[in-house]
Design an enzyme around this catalytic site. Sequence first.
Site, mmCIF file in Angstrom:
data_model
loop_
_atom_site.group_PDB
_atom_site.id
_atom_site.type_symbol
_atom_site.label_atom_id
_atom_site.label_comp_id
_atom_site.label_asym_id
_atom_site.label_seq_id
_atom_site.Cartn_x
_atom_site.Cartn_y
_atom_site.Cartn_z
ATOM 1 N N CYS A 2 -35.090 12.242 -23.462
ATOM 2 C CA CYS A 2 -35.617 12.830 -22.253
ATOM 3 C C CYS A 2 -37.123 12.999 -22.423
ATOM 4 O O CYS A 2 -37.668 12.709 -23.470
ATOM 5 C CB CYS A 2 -34.962 14.178 -22.019
ATOM 6 S SG CYS A 2 -33.178 14.097 -22.207
ATOM 7 N N ARG A 27 -38.591 7.686 -20.186
ATOM 8 C CA ARG A 27 -37.727 8.221 -21.249
ATOM 9 C C ARG A 27 -36.375 8.699 -20.707
ATOM 10 O O ARG A 27 -35.496 9.058 -21.472
ATOM 11 C CB ARG A 27 -38.428 9.397 -21.938
ATOM 12 C CG ARG A 27 -39.674 9.008 -22.690
ATOM 13 C CD ARG A 27 -40.289 10.221 -23.305
ATOM 14 N NE ARG A 27 -39.430 10.805 -24.303
ATOM 15 C CZ ARG A 27 -39.507 10.561 -25.596
ATOM 16 N NH1 ARG A 27 -40.424 9.747 -26.048
ATOM 17 N NH2 ARG A 27 -38.700 11.136 -26.436
ATOM 18 N N TRP A 74 -32.142 12.178 -19.484
ATOM 19 C CA TRP A 74 -31.255 11.019 -19.674
ATOM 20 C C TRP A 74 -30.022 11.614 -20.326
ATOM 21 O O TRP A 74 -30.051 11.996 -21.481
ATOM 22 C CB TRP A 74 -31.943 10.008 -20.582
ATOM 23 C CG TRP A 74 -31.343 8.647 -20.594
ATOM 24 C CD1 TRP A 74 -31.617 7.617 -19.737
ATOM 25 C CD2 TRP A 74 -30.389 8.124 -21.525
ATOM 26 N NE1 TRP A 74 -30.890 6.501 -20.086
ATOM 27 C CE2 TRP A 74 -30.133 6.776 -21.171
ATOM 28 C CE3 TRP A 74 -29.714 8.652 -22.622
ATOM 29 C CZ2 TRP A 74 -29.248 5.980 -21.871
ATOM 30 C CZ3 TRP A 74 -28.832 7.840 -23.317
ATOM 31 C CH2 TRP A 74 -28.601 6.525 -22.940
ATOM 32 N N ASN A 100 -35.084 18.076 -25.779
ATOM 33 C CA ASN A 100 -34.820 16.668 -26.007
ATOM 34 C C ASN A 100 -34.105 16.575 -27.353
ATOM 35 O O ASN A 100 -34.608 17.097 -28.337
ATOM 36 C CB ASN A 100 -36.167 15.925 -26.040
ATOM 37 C CG ASN A 100 -35.990 14.432 -26.095
ATOM 38 O OD1 ASN A 100 -34.879 13.934 -25.961
ATOM 39 N ND2 ASN A 100 -37.083 13.728 -26.274
ATOM 40 N N GLY A 101 -32.944 15.934 -27.399
ATOM 41 C CA GLY A 101 -32.215 15.830 -28.669
ATOM 42 C C GLY A 101 -30.782 16.282 -28.495
ATOM 43 O O GLY A 101 -30.277 16.387 -27.374
ATOM 44 N N GLU A 476 -32.951 -12.350 -28.428
ATOM 45 C CA GLU A 476 -33.843 -11.434 -27.726
ATOM 46 C C GLU A 476 -33.878 -11.758 -26.223
ATOM 47 O O GLU A 476 -33.874 -10.867 -25.378
ATOM 48 C CB GLU A 476 -35.245 -11.505 -28.360
ATOM 49 C CG GLU A 476 -36.391 -10.945 -27.536
ATOM 50 C CD GLU A 476 -36.219 -9.487 -27.111
ATOM 51 O OE1 GLU A 476 -35.274 -8.810 -27.542
ATOM 52 O OE2 GLU A 476 -37.034 -9.040 -26.286
ATOM 53 N N LYS A 480 -32.876 -9.337 -23.102
ATOM 54 C CA LYS A 480 -33.767 -9.096 -21.947
ATOM 55 C C LYS A 480 -32.995 -9.285 -20.655
ATOM 56 O O LYS A 480 -33.080 -8.482 -19.739
ATOM 57 C CB LYS A 480 -34.902 -10.085 -21.970
ATOM 58 C CG LYS A 480 -36.305 -9.868 -22.313
ATOM 59 C CD LYS A 480 -37.015 -8.659 -22.610
ATOM 60 C CE LYS A 480 -36.312 -7.546 -23.288
ATOM 61 N NZ LYS A 480 -36.913 -7.045 -24.497
ATOM 62 N N GLU A 483 -30.333 -6.401 -20.170
ATOM 63 C CA GLU A 483 -30.780 -5.034 -19.938
ATOM 64 C C GLU A 483 -31.468 -4.847 -18.597
ATOM 65 O O GLU A 483 -31.383 -3.771 -18.005
ATOM 66 C CB GLU A 483 -31.655 -4.532 -21.094
ATOM 67 C CG GLU A 483 -32.894 -5.320 -21.340
ATOM 68 C CD GLU A 483 -33.592 -4.883 -22.631
ATOM 69 O OE1 GLU A 483 -34.459 -5.625 -23.101
ATOM 70 O OE2 GLU A 483 -33.292 -3.815 -23.151
ATOM 71 N N HIS A 499 -17.145 -22.787 -33.073
ATOM 72 C CA HIS A 499 -16.180 -21.945 -33.805
ATOM 73 C C HIS A 499 -15.503 -20.951 -32.865
ATOM 74 O O HIS A 499 -15.235 -19.827 -33.251
ATOM 75 C CB HIS A 499 -16.884 -21.237 -34.959
ATOM 76 C CG HIS A 499 -17.429 -22.194 -35.962
ATOM 77 N ND1 HIS A 499 -16.642 -22.860 -36.888
ATOM 78 C CD2 HIS A 499 -18.685 -22.666 -36.153
ATOM 79 C CE1 HIS A 499 -17.390 -23.661 -37.623
ATOM 80 N NE2 HIS A 499 -18.638 -23.564 -37.188
ATOM 81 N N LYS A 598 -36.781 4.428 -22.951
ATOM 82 C CA LYS A 598 -37.825 3.764 -23.719
ATOM 83 C C LYS A 598 -37.771 4.109 -25.199
ATOM 84 O O LYS A 598 -37.957 3.258 -26.038
ATOM 85 C CB LYS A 598 -39.187 4.128 -23.135
ATOM 86 C CG LYS A 598 -40.343 3.350 -23.714
ATOM 87 C CD LYS A 598 -40.287 1.896 -23.297
ATOM 88 C CE LYS A 598 -41.335 1.031 -23.937
ATOM 89 N NZ LYS A 598 -40.972 -0.385 -23.876
#
Length: 603
Positions: A2, A27, A74, A100-101, A476, A480, A483, A499, A598
């Site tokens: 957050c 965030r 968040w 936050n946490g 990567e 992208k 997300e 396979h 973020k």
Amino acid sequence: MCGIAGVASFHSIGDRLYEGVHHLEYRGYDSCGVAFLNHDHIEVRKDIGTVDEVDGKESIRQLNSFVGIAHTRWATHGKVTKENAHPHLSCRGDFAVVHNGIIANYKALREGLLKAGHRFSSETDTEIIAHLIEQRYTELGDIEAAWVSALTALEGSYALAMISTNDPQRIYCARHEGPLIIGVGSESNYVGSDFNAFIDYTKNCVILEDGEYGIVSKDSFSVKSLRSGEVLDKAITVVPWDPELSRKGGYPHYMLKEIHEQPLAVRNALSIDADEITALADMIAGARRVHLLGVGTTYYVALMGQYLLATLADMDVPAMSSDEFRHLDRSDAHSLVVAISQSGETYDTVMSLRHAKERGAKTAAIVNVVGSSIARMVDRVVLQGSGPEVCVVSTKAALVQMILLTRLALELGARRGTLSATRRRECEEALAALPGEIETLVNEKSGLIRAAAYRHAQVHNWLFLGRGVYYPVALESALKMKEVTYVHAEGMPGGFLKHGTLSLVDDKLYTLVFVPPPSAGELHAMTMSSVEEVKARGGFVFGFTFDASEDIFDESLVLSQTSELTAPFLPLICAQLLAYFTATALKRNVDKPRSLAKSVTVA
Ligand code: F6R
């Protein structure tokens, strides 16, 4: 994950609280709120929604007060509801906290507080902190003693800010495994979970460490040790960022702006003093065992580093994902762990470094955010200087990390004799040419990529294939795509396909192939054989290729010839643009995609 902002000022703080928390929205952004001193009581305005939506309903900017705290959330504990939004008040309403946490022992603390008569109005772990402080204040009769006593009882991680009617001029703040910074302004002081909370107003700040707390008023601040209560003499850090860099500057989204900033970011990375790279190379050369560490995008950057160090310097330096590192870590005093992190705050990476340190390993990091936890905890840090990356998904920071790992591999290759002086010079020339090539690519190919993205926006499943150093590029690029568009994309080495996954290939599964230049020889030939395998099963293949004569693809984007060293970075940027334009075609929230923040500061 957050964001926390707080202001104590001689002037009314509505605008600053709003702006502080607005700049922190990357965030977390499911709900937000403010608490401020309104004469003799604390007023809370909060709701679900973005900062602008909540401001529209609750008139944050218009509030009239001189001391207040704000939060953008968040969700971790408890659903996204108005009740669960921060700030949280104690029973009597005389303490308000933002947090936050995660408080690990909140259930036990809650039980105790319920027995003592406290009543809760949310499902969050945070709310217990407000009640706990109130309880300790009742017992001890002193606000600072109550604050310290409550902090000492908390287990888990926190960055915290608190205001109280019992000390109405001040903000109390503290951190444990979560970033918290005091901004030192003129006629105002600030608290923030990062610089963005106050960068419009001051670049001077004091960074709290674990086990420290701060008391901030409009004209002073102090930082004390939680254990001894001693006042600490903290240095002021000056944030080197220009606030303008944090603005959109005419682009519709930060993501596009940051993709366009890559030539400049790479130029900056190439001008980082060679001594920085040499010192990191010394550490690597001096260690018996080295690991590269990152998570999400930075894990893929680390994997890219593994390929670069293997191919350019003949070194075996495994990449590990920091969310799994603790389960595999066998480091000792002869080991070195090199972490890669944009934010410098990612919980899994911080914890992995801590783990390695406890086992006696040396640590180093490539980090973007100055003064971040990782930047401060490692034995050596290379600051990548990419400027603020505001879009939640990483583009320019990741590319720059890859460039720095390339420089590192060139340095080590030269030392170990795997690269001749001539070859090294050629590689350095290729790197120097890269910013110009990216500029041309973005200018010339954006239109084509946009058209392709809009054409294929309804594809539900993508396979992204690459081999060798193009494998981390494929991984990567798939991340992208996932997300920012919420479309399924799976990155895979070309060789893996046969396979099992080939069974999924049909006309609905689209495959994007990252084809190396023909000069890559075997790597090119092997990649093309994966293309044949998909084509043979009726799959649609989109090729990012350097060879206009390759006509096997259903669709292709032909890239200009470049050196083999820098070639992988060009399709990576094309894939960033493909993800961006697919997201805009699907009307996604590009800069703040769902379920992603973020800096991921929770386990
Ligand atoms: C992807 C993304 C995340 C981060 C990851 C690590 O675009 O943003 O996967 O890369 O959370 O974050 P940092 O680099 O801040 O440690």
